[in-house]
Design a protein around this motif. Sequence first.
Motif, PDB file in Angstrom:
ATOM      1  N   VAL A 135       0.830  -1.205   0.000  1.00  0.00           N
ATOM      2  CA  VAL A 135       0.000   0.000   0.000  1.00  0.00           C
ATOM      3  C   VAL A 135       0.866   1.258   0.000  1.00  0.00           C
ATOM      4  CG1 VAL A 135      -1.682   1.320   1.345  1.00  0.00           C
ATOM      5  CG2 VAL A 135      -1.946  -1.151   1.104  1.00  0.00           C
ATOM      6  N   VAL A 136       1.940   1.232   0.797  1.00  0.00           N
ATOM      7  CA  VAL A 136       2.853   2.377   0.836  1.00  0.00           C
ATOM      8  C   VAL A 136       3.493   2.594  -0.531  1.00  0.00           C
ATOM      9  CG1 VAL A 136       4.998   3.244   1.837  1.00  0.00           C
ATOM     10  CG2 VAL A 136       3.304   2.144   3.301  1.00  0.00           C
ATOM     11  N   VAL A 137       3.918   1.508  -1.173  1.00  0.00           N
ATOM     12  CA  VAL A 137       4.513   1.634  -2.504  1.00  0.00           C
ATOM     13  C   VAL A 137       3.493   2.182  -3.504  1.00  0.00           C
ATOM     14  CG1 VAL A 137       5.555   0.339  -4.408  1.00  0.00           C
ATOM     15  CG2 VAL A 137       6.206  -0.172  -2.050  1.00  0.00           C
ATOM     16  N   GLY A 138       2.241   1.748  -3.379  1.00  0.00           N
ATOM     17  CA  GLY A 138       1.206   2.265  -4.274  1.00  0.00           C
ATOM     18  C   GLY A 138       0.954   3.746  -4.090  1.00  0.00           C
ATOM     19  N   LEU A 139       1.116   4.240  -2.865  1.00  0.00           N
ATOM     20  CA  LEU A 139       0.916   5.669  -2.618  1.00  0.00           C
ATOM     21  C   LEU A 139       1.988   6.528  -3.266  1.00  0.00           C
ATOM     22  CD1 LEU A 139      -0.168   5.616   1.144  1.00  0.00           C
ATOM     23  CD2 LEU A 139      -1.619   6.036  -0.843  1.00  0.00           C
ATOM     24  N   LEU A 140       3.108   5.922  -3.650  1.00  0.00           N
ATOM     25  CA  LEU A 140       4.167   6.698  -4.308  1.00  0.00           C
ATOM     26  C   LEU A 140       3.719   7.267  -5.642  1.00  0.00           C
ATOM     27  CD1 LEU A 140       7.284   4.436  -3.607  1.00  0.00           C
ATOM     28  CD2 LEU A 140       6.878   6.705  -2.682  1.00  0.00           C
ATOM     29  N   VAL A 141       2.785   6.600  -6.301  1.00  0.00           N
ATOM     30  CA  VAL A 141       2.385   7.018  -7.650  1.00  0.00           C
ATOM     31  C   VAL A 141       1.183   7.951  -7.617  1.00  0.00           C
ATOM     32  CG1 VAL A 141       3.299   4.894  -8.631  1.00  0.00           C
ATOM     33  CG2 VAL A 141       0.908   4.984  -7.966  1.00  0.00           C
ATOM     34  N   VAL A 142       0.673   8.284  -6.425  1.00  0.00           N
ATOM     35  CA  VAL A 142      -0.477   9.187  -6.340  1.00  0.00           C
ATOM     36  C   VAL A 142       0.016  10.625  -6.499  1.00  0.00           C
ATOM     37  CG1 VAL A 142      -2.351  10.018  -4.883  1.00  0.00           C
ATOM     38  CG2 VAL A 142      -1.703   7.597  -4.840  1.00  0.00           C
ATOM     39  N   PRO A 143      -0.418  11.337  -7.536  1.00  0.00           N
ATOM     40  CA  PRO A 143       0.052  12.722  -7.711  1.00  0.00           C
ATOM     41  C   PRO A 143      -0.588  13.657  -6.709  1.00  0.00           C
ATOM     42  CG  PRO A 143      -1.538  12.152  -9.410  1.00  0.00           C
ATOM     43  CD  PRO A 143      -1.292  10.896  -8.624  1.00  0.00           C
ATOM     44  N   VAL A 144       0.141  14.716  -6.391  1.00  0.00           N
ATOM     45  CA  VAL A 144      -0.360  15.690  -5.421  1.00  0.00           C
ATOM     46  C   VAL A 144      -1.622  16.362  -5.931  1.00  0.00           C
ATOM     47  CG1 VAL A 144       0.220  17.821  -4.198  1.00  0.00           C
ATOM     48  CG2 VAL A 144       1.953  16.059  -4.509  1.00  0.00           C
ATOM     49  N   GLN A 145      -1.702  16.592  -7.238  1.00  0.00           N
ATOM     50  CA  GLN A 145      -2.834  17.335  -7.788  1.00  0.00           C
ATOM     51  C   GLN A 145      -4.162  16.620  -7.561  1.00  0.00           C
ATOM     52  OE1 GLN A 145      -0.044  16.610  -9.272  1.00  0.00           O
ATOM     53  NE2 GLN A 145       0.924  18.519  -9.937  1.00  0.00           N
ATOM     54  N   VAL A 146      -4.132  15.278  -7.479  1.00  0.00           N
ATOM     55  CA  VAL A 146      -5.371  14.524  -7.292  1.00  0.00           C
ATOM     56  C   VAL A 146      -5.993  14.808  -5.930  1.00  0.00           C
ATOM     57  CG1 VAL A 146      -6.318  12.189  -7.125  1.00  0.00           C
ATOM     58  CG2 VAL A 146      -4.658  12.732  -8.892  1.00  0.00           C
ATOM     59  N   ALA A 147      -5.164  15.063  -4.936  1.00  0.00           N
ATOM     60  CA  ALA A 147      -5.642  15.214  -3.559  1.00  0.00           C
ATOM     61  C   ALA A 147      -5.949  16.648  -3.177  1.00  0.00           C
ATOM     62  CB  ALA A 147      -4.612  14.637  -2.593  1.00  0.00           C
ATOM     63  N   LEU A 148      -5.711  17.612  -4.030  1.00  0.00           N
ATOM     64  CA  LEU A 148      -5.872  19.010  -3.629  1.00  0.00           C
ATOM     65  C   LEU A 148      -7.308  19.340  -3.229  1.00  0.00           C
ATOM     66  CD1 LEU A 148      -3.586  20.804  -6.245  1.00  0.00           C
ATOM     67  CD2 LEU A 148      -3.097  20.308  -3.843  1.00  0.00           C
ATOM     68  N   ILE A 149      -8.276  18.973  -4.048  1.00  0.00           N
ATOM     69  CA  ILE A 149      -9.673  19.327  -3.757  1.00  0.00           C
ATOM     70  C   ILE A 149     -10.221  18.546  -2.561  1.00  0.00           C
ATOM     71  CG2 ILE A 149     -12.028  19.312  -4.676  1.00  0.00           C
ATOM     72  CD1 ILE A 149     -10.895  19.980  -7.398  1.00  0.00           C
ATOM     73  N   PRO A 150     -10.103  17.203  -2.536  1.00  0.00           N
ATOM     74  CA  PRO A 150     -10.657  16.503  -1.357  1.00  0.00           C
ATOM     75  C   PRO A 150      -9.965  16.858  -0.047  1.00  0.00           C
ATOM     76  CG  PRO A 150      -9.443  14.987  -2.761  1.00  0.00           C
ATOM     77  CD  PRO A 150      -9.597  16.247  -3.529  1.00  0.00           C
ATOM     78  N   VAL A 151      -8.657  17.059  -0.066  1.00  0.00           N
ATOM     79  CA  VAL A 151      -7.955  17.408   1.160  1.00  0.00           C
ATOM     80  C   VAL A 151      -8.319  18.819   1.604  1.00  0.00           C
ATOM     81  CG1 VAL A 151      -5.681  17.788   2.177  1.00  0.00           C
ATOM     82  CG2 VAL A 151      -6.076  15.793   0.758  1.00  0.00           C
ATOM     83  N   SER A 152      -8.499  19.732   0.662  1.00  0.00           N
ATOM     84  CA  SER A 152      -8.901  21.089   1.039  1.00  0.00           C
ATOM     85  C   SER A 152     -10.284  21.087   1.685  1.00  0.00           C
ATOM     86  CB  SER A 152      -8.879  22.005  -0.185  1.00  0.00           C
ATOM     87  OG  SER A 152      -9.811  21.550  -1.163  1.00  0.00           O
ATOM     88  N   LYS A 153     -11.196  20.241   1.186  1.00  0.00           N
ATOM     89  CA  LYS A 153     -12.511  20.131   1.821  1.00  0.00           C
ATOM     90  C   LYS A 153     -12.390  19.523   3.219  1.00  0.00           C
ATOM     91  CE  LYS A 153     -15.208  19.733  -2.460  1.00  0.00           C
ATOM     92  NZ  LYS A 153     -16.136  18.862  -3.248  1.00  0.00           N
ATOM     93  N   LEU A 154     -11.533  18.522   3.370  1.00  0.00           N
ATOM     94  CA  LEU A 154     -11.332  17.914   4.685  1.00  0.00           C
ATOM     95  C   LEU A 154     -10.722  18.893   5.662  1.00  0.00           C
ATOM     96  CD1 LEU A 154     -11.250  15.427   6.543  1.00  0.00           C
ATOM     97  CD2 LEU A 154      -9.015  14.867   5.548  1.00  0.00           C
ATOM     98  N   PHE A 155      -9.715  19.641   5.229  1.00  0.00           N
ATOM     99  CA  PHE A 155      -9.092  20.636   6.101  1.00  0.00           C
ATOM    100  C   PHE A 155     -10.074  21.744   6.477  1.00  0.00           C
ATOM    101  CE2 PHE A 155      -4.315  19.954   4.990  1.00  0.00           C
ATOM    102  CZ  PHE A 155      -4.423  18.672   5.505  1.00  0.00           C
ATOM    103  N   GLY A 156     -10.938  22.127   5.516  1.00  0.00           N
ATOM    104  CA  GLY A 156     -11.941  23.134   5.837  1.00  0.00           C
ATOM    105  C   GLY A 156     -12.946  22.635   6.862  1.00  0.00           C
ATOM    106  N   ALA A 157     -13.271  21.325   6.803  1.00  0.00           N
ATOM    107  CA  ALA A 157     -14.235  20.759   7.751  1.00  0.00           C
ATOM    108  C   ALA A 157     -13.673  20.701   9.164  1.00  0.00           C
ATOM    109  CB  ALA A 157     -14.675  19.374   7.292  1.00  0.00           C
ATOM    110  N   VAL A 158     -12.378  20.433   9.279  1.00  0.00           N
ATOM    111  CA  VAL A 158     -11.763  20.319  10.613  1.00  0.00           C
ATOM    112  C   VAL A 158     -11.156  21.635  11.081  1.00  0.00           C
ATOM    113  CG1 VAL A 158     -11.315  17.863  10.284  1.00  0.00           C
ATOM    114  CG2 VAL A 158      -9.551  19.526   9.647  1.00  0.00           C
ATOM    115  N   GLY A 159     -11.168  22.665  10.230  1.00  0.00           N
ATOM    116  CA  GLY A 159     -10.736  23.989  10.660  1.00  0.00           C
ATOM    117  C   GLY A 159      -9.255  24.273  10.553  1.00  0.00           C
ATOM    118  N   ILE A 160      -8.529  23.557   9.685  1.00  0.00           N
ATOM    119  CA  ILE A 160      -7.089  23.821   9.531  1.00  0.00           C
ATOM    120  C   ILE A 160      -6.753  24.289   8.114  1.00  0.00           C
ATOM    121  CG2 ILE A 160      -6.427  22.205  11.352  1.00  0.00           C
ATOM    122  CD1 ILE A 160      -5.727  20.180   9.193  1.00  0.00           C
TER     123      ILE A 160
END
Length: 307
Positions: free
Chosen positions: A142-167
């Motif tokens: 699983v860790v090796v698979g995460l190496l190929v995940v681009p940063v751009q894919v996570a920008l929108i979902p992570v920004s929504k998560l950070f907004g929900a938790v207040g960071i």
Amino acid sequence: MTTSSTTAPPAGAGDAPGASAAKTGRSLGSRIAALAGGGVMRVVLVLVALFWLMPTVGLFLSSLRGADRIAATGWWKVFTVPSELTFDNYQRLLDNSTITDSLFSTVMITVPSTVLVVVIGSLAGYAFAWMEFPGRDWWFLVVVGLLVVPVQVALIPVSKLFGAVGIFETTFGVVIFHTAFGLPFAIFLLRNFFAEIPRELLEAARLDGAGEIRLFTRVVMPLGGPAIASLGIFQFLWVWNDMLVALIFAGSDSPPITVALQQQVRQFGNNIDVLAPGAFVSMVIPLAVFFAFQRQFVSGVMAGAVK
């Protein structure tokens, strides 16, 4: 009485065909190898290094010139008119609170992100290399698979998560994002390095009564110093030079240096007398970090830390 005279064959007559050519070929190859490893190759490498350093030198010389001179002529004119050089730009840079605050914000983002990745990655790398627990190999896949995940894919979902938790738009959020995306590479790198440590050393330490924590701190960490230094340099350079993550997740009141310089270009397009020294300072700090740990970095690469 007949006297038989024997005539000695000409020198080289008994040699196998092509022997002289082979000798000549070896001699030519030796000369070429000596030429490649001698003065000519050194001159070529020096020229390549000078060509690679030319943008840095040009930026530094531009930071020592006035805005009017930068707009009028190129930076190479200082070699004919050295009186143009002045440190007034750096004084204005220090008086610019936006740039100085952004340098402090960059340090507050980069240092924790690097330390967290090194510490957590070292612990996880040791666990994957030498500890037995259920699903260890699957979790490592699983860790090796995460190496190929681009940063751009996570920008929108992570920004929504950070907004929900207040960071969202906080320094803490930027640190968490960089730490999360730096850990897969850190775990993969350190696990491969720690796995090359001789098992006999660990078994001898266990026979002496060392537990897992003492084994990690007294045996594994000292041996893994070159790999940890290499990881720290990679993480530091990546976080310090990042602009995309900082542009989205950092707050507008505490932007890092990359975002601050971009905002200076957008708001004050002719503010080159501040932009040039600011860009040079933002570049020279990671260069200083790299050269400070250059020996450990090379040791880590030569030891096989970077696969």
